[in-house]
Design an enzyme around this catalytic site. Structure first.
Site, PDB file in Angstrom:
ATOM      1  N   CYS A   1     -14.695  13.194  -6.170  1.00  0.00           N
ATOM      2  CA  CYS A   1     -16.028  12.730  -6.571  1.00  0.00           C
ATOM      3  C   CYS A   1     -16.256  11.275  -6.199  1.00  0.00           C
ATOM      4  CB  CYS A   1     -16.217  12.956  -8.063  1.00  0.00           C
ATOM      5  SG  CYS A   1     -16.136  14.700  -8.432  1.00  0.00           S
ATOM      6  N   GLU A   2     -16.230  11.006  -4.928  1.00  0.00           N
ATOM      7  CA  GLU A   2     -16.575   9.684  -4.405  1.00  0.00           C
ATOM      8  C   GLU A   2     -17.256   9.901  -3.056  1.00  0.00           C
ATOM      9  OE1 GLU A   2     -14.255   6.285  -4.469  1.00  0.00           O
ATOM     10  OE2 GLU A   2     -12.935   6.923  -6.097  1.00  0.00           O
TER      11      GLU A   2
ATOM     12  N   ARG B   1      -6.132   7.654   4.454  1.00  0.00           N
ATOM     13  CA  ARG B   1      -6.348   6.661   5.517  1.00  0.00           C
ATOM     14  C   ARG B   1      -7.818   6.545   5.960  1.00  0.00           C
ATOM     15  NH1 ARG B   1      -4.279   6.424  10.006  1.00  0.00           N
ATOM     16  NH2 ARG B   1      -3.540   4.291   9.948  1.00  0.00           N
TER      17      ARG B   1
ATOM     18  N   TYR C   1      -8.916   2.828   5.084  1.00  0.00           N
ATOM     19  CA  TYR C   1      -8.954   1.889   6.216  1.00  0.00           C
ATOM     20  C   TYR C   1     -10.082   2.204   7.189  1.00  0.00           C
ATOM     21  CZ  TYR C   1      -3.929   1.506   5.005  1.00  0.00           C
ATOM     22  OH  TYR C   1      -2.731   1.356   4.372  1.00  0.00           O
TER      23      TYR C   1
ATOM     24  N   GLY D   1       5.718  -1.273  13.415  1.00  0.00           N
ATOM     25  CA  GLY D   1       4.323  -1.551  13.714  1.00  0.00           C
ATOM     26  C   GLY D   1       3.820  -1.019  15.033  1.00  0.00           C
TER      27      GLY D   1
ATOM     28  N   TYR E   1       2.157   7.958   6.610  1.00  0.00           N
ATOM     29  CA  TYR E   1       1.280   7.470   5.544  1.00  0.00           C
ATOM     30  C   TYR E   1       0.229   8.512   5.148  1.00  0.00           C
ATOM     31  CZ  TYR E   1       3.582   3.384   7.391  1.00  0.00           C
ATOM     32  OH  TYR E   1       4.538   2.517   7.837  1.00  0.00           O
TER      33      TYR E   1
ATOM     34  N   GLU F   1      12.100  -1.195  13.413  1.00  0.00           N
ATOM     35  CA  GLU F   1      11.801  -0.408  12.210  1.00  0.00           C
ATOM     36  C   GLU F   1      10.536   0.418  12.376  1.00  0.00           C
ATOM     37  OE1 GLU F   1      13.368  -3.832   9.104  1.00  0.00           O
ATOM     38  OE2 GLU F   1      11.239  -3.459   9.374  1.00  0.00           O
ATOM     39  N   PRO F   2      10.489   1.301  13.336  1.00  0.00           N
ATOM     40  CA  PRO F   2       9.278   2.100  13.490  1.00  0.00           C
ATOM     41  C   PRO F   2       9.159   3.157  12.395  1.00  0.00           C
ATOM     42  CG  PRO F   2      10.948   2.800  15.065  1.00  0.00           C
ATOM     43  CD  PRO F   2      11.542   1.668  14.295  1.00  0.00           C
TER      44      PRO F   2
ATOM     45  N   ARG G   1       5.512   4.816  11.826  1.00  0.00           N
ATOM     46  CA  ARG G   1       4.442   5.614  12.432  1.00  0.00           C
ATOM     47  C   ARG G   1       4.849   6.221  13.771  1.00  0.00           C
ATOM     48  NH1 ARG G   1      -0.726   4.080  11.235  1.00  0.00           N
ATOM     49  NH2 ARG G   1       0.272   2.144  10.604  1.00  0.00           N
TER      50      ARG G   1
HETATM   51  N1  LLP Z   1       8.914  -2.609   8.561  1.00  0.00           N
HETATM   52  C1  LLP Z   1       8.271  -3.225   7.563  1.00  0.00           C
HETATM   53  C2  LLP Z   1       8.863  -4.409   6.929  1.00  0.00           C
HETATM   54  C3  LLP Z   1       7.021  -2.747   7.145  1.00  0.00           C
HETATM   55  O1  LLP Z   1       6.371  -3.367   6.153  1.00  0.00           O
HETATM   56  C4  LLP Z   1       6.449  -1.612   7.775  1.00  0.00           C
HETATM   57  C5  LLP Z   1       5.161  -1.076   7.355  1.00  0.00           C
HETATM   58  C6  LLP Z   1       7.176  -0.987   8.810  1.00  0.00           C
HETATM   59  C7  LLP Z   1       8.403  -1.521   9.180  1.00  0.00           C
HETATM   60  C8  LLP Z   1       6.691   0.232   9.544  1.00  0.00           C
HETATM   61  O2  LLP Z   1       5.460   0.069  10.157  1.00  0.00           O
HETATM   62  P1  LLP Z   1       4.934   1.227  11.174  1.00  0.00           P
HETATM   63  O3  LLP Z   1       5.878   1.270  12.328  1.00  0.00           O
HETATM   64  O4  LLP Z   1       4.926   2.513  10.436  1.00  0.00           O
HETATM   65  O5  LLP Z   1       3.556   0.804  11.557  1.00  0.00           O
HETATM   66  N2  LLP Z   1      -0.413   2.463   5.150  1.00  0.00           N
HETATM   67  C9  LLP Z   1      -0.708   1.860   6.428  1.00  0.00           C
HETATM   68  C10 LLP Z   1       0.510   1.243   7.063  1.00  0.00           C
HETATM   69  C11 LLP Z   1       1.191   0.213   6.205  1.00  0.00           C
HETATM   70  C12 LLP Z   1       2.497  -0.211   6.779  1.00  0.00           C
HETATM   71  C13 LLP Z   1       3.257  -1.080   5.849  1.00  0.00           C
HETATM   72  N3  LLP Z   1       4.478  -1.555   6.395  1.00  0.00           N
HETATM   73  C14 LLP Z   1      -1.350   2.897   7.343  1.00  0.00           C
HETATM   74  O6  LLP Z   1      -1.555   4.025   6.900  1.00  0.00           O
HETATM   75  O7  LLP Z   1      -1.694   2.595   8.474  1.00  0.00           O
END
Ligand code: LLP
Length: 419
Positions: free
Chosen positions: A342-343, A311, A315, A235, A371, A272-273, A275
């Site tokens: 077409c949106e 995205r 979002y 996150g 993503y 768990e990065p 992004r």
């Molecule tokens: N660990 C778990 C349990 C997760 O559910 C996620 C993301 C991550 C790690 C990694 O999160 P990150 O570090 O990438 O932020 N589609 C959305 C993001 C959804 C993330 C879902 N879970 C976007 O494009 O922003």
């Protein structure tokens, strides 16, 4: 947001001109710089590992391209996988099962069996999953995901740690979950939570760590259970806008690791990065195919849309854009960058001041590595695009584009409809 090299107005990515990549591989195309993947991984690993033993489980939902997985395997990363498909991709990329952790939600029994058969450790999301796994293999290493009641994220759709979400075992049932796990014959190795995605500040991570630390203390006191790791999830946000600040990794690492070291005997921190490791390593290059002026707006119509990068439409996310073949030239007008879907919601960027945009120009959409491809779709029957890896002036195709034949392959017309 990375700064790209500019040679006479031409954007260079990993030592290669953006326009040259498009000329060679076509458009739209996702382009990843190998060095950027390596340096992002090292930055986050080192910030934590210099404070306490650290394991990075790259959240491969962000990007499962096999070349990127190979690079991260070489770097010593481990994996957070959410589906049997992700597990199989990571095994294919060379990760051993013990370097993968499976964190599913609403996991079906067939999927649980398939993951267990591959000997991949499982991070349990519910009592039901725990009890079903006990019937399959109580010898498997497990951890349990708690809902920490601390949520954060760049959009309400990506907040996972709040009490109201579907994720994890509720805070007030978590000790009971470990007690049941022990009773069923498991030896739980760790505890996990994930607060949400795209979090730009340190505080929620610290708050969630406090929750995990207090649970670890309760587990020791009440069950005599000593865990090996605390997994604080992913996150960590990145700066998508020029005025955004990057996360202070040292502050984050210090906040999390000092709580763990002072409050528990847990030896390892896990993150768990997704992004943070891949977002800024990859751009989407897309070609201007149609410029349209309406009474209100100028539209630069490109060959990528919400099917290629969802995205902005989904979002309302901001992705920086530049004209890759007019880099650094002064802005002349304000454009919406819009795609072929077409949106009305189909846009990549809105109201951007850019140099004069002409048909044939190449637009670079920044920070598309997380993503981007992984959420791309075939909407409007459009094939998924190519992916290219660049490395110190060389280019490799790392995913061929789909064909329309690929899209039609799995459909069947009942013979009675052919009469
Ligand atoms: N660990 C778990 C349990 C997760 O559910 C996620 C993301 C991550 C790690 C990694 O999160 P990150 O570090 O990438 O932020 N589609 C959305 C993001 C959804 C993330 C879902 N879970 C976007 O494009 O922003």
């Amino acid at each position: 947001m990375r700064n790209f090299e500019n040679v006479d107005g031409q954007m260079l990515i990993g030592g290669v001109r953006a326009s040259e990549i498009v000329r060679k591989y076509g458009s739209p195309v996702y382009v990843t710089d190998e060095d950027a993947v390596r340096s992002n991984f090292r930055a986050i690993f080192n910030a934590f590992d210099r404070r306490m033993p650290t394991r990075i489980n790259y959240a491969c939902k962000a990007n499962t391209n096999l070349a990127i997985l190979r690079i991260l395997e070489q770097e010593g990363s481990c994996i957070d996988a959410v589906s049997i498909g992700e597990v199989e991709a990571c095994l294919r990329a060379g990760f051993s099962p013990d370097r993968i952790m499976y964190t599913g939600v609403n996991v079906s029994t067939p999927e649980l069996k398939a993951v267990a058969a591959l000997r991949v450790p499982i991070n349990i999301d519910s009592f039901s999953e725990l009890e079903r796994l006990a019937m399959i293999d109580p010898g498997l290493p497990i951890s349990i995901r708690v809902n920490p009641e601390v949520g954060a994220g760049h959009h309400e759709k990506v907040v996972t740690g709040a009490r109201s979400t579907k994720f994890g075992v509720p805070r007030d049932r978590i000790v009971a979950a470990y007690a049941e796990a022990l009773q069923l014959g498991f030896r739980p190795k760790g505890i996990h939570c994930h607060i949400g995605a795209g979090v730009q500040v340190v505080e929620p991570f610290v708050q969630a760590t406090e929750v995990l630390v207090s649970i670890v203390q309760e587990l020791e006191k009440e069950l005599g259970l000593r865990l090996e790791f605390i997994d604080i999830g992913g996150g960590i946000g990145i700066p998508y806008r020029p005025e955004d600040h990057a996360m202070d990794l040292d502050l984050l690492a210090e906040g999390i690791t000092s709580l763990i070291k002072n409050g528990t005997s847990v030896r390892r921190v896990v993150l768990e990065p997704g992004r943070y490791i891949v977002a800024d390593t990859t751009v989407l290059l897309t070609t201007v195919v149609d410029v349209k002026e309406t009474p209100d707006k100028k539209f630069a119509g490109v060959d990528a849309g919400m099917n290629t990068l969802v995205r902005p439409a989904f979002y309302g996310s901001y992705h920086h854009v530049a004209v890759a073949n007019k880099l650094g030239m002064p802005p002349e007008a304000t454009y919406d960058i819009v795609g072929p879907i077409c949106e009305s919601g189909d846009h990549l960027a809105k109201d951007r001041a850019l140099p004069r945009v002409e048909e044939g120009d190449v637009i670079c959409v920044y920070d598309a590595g997380a993503y981007g491809f992984s959420m791309a779709s075939n909407y409007n029957m459009r094939p998924l695009p190519r992916e290219v890896l660049v490395h110190k002036g060389t280019m490799n195709l790392v995913r061929e584009s789909e064909t329309i034949g690929d899209l039609l392959r799995y459909q069947r017309i009942p013979s009675r409809l052919m009469l």
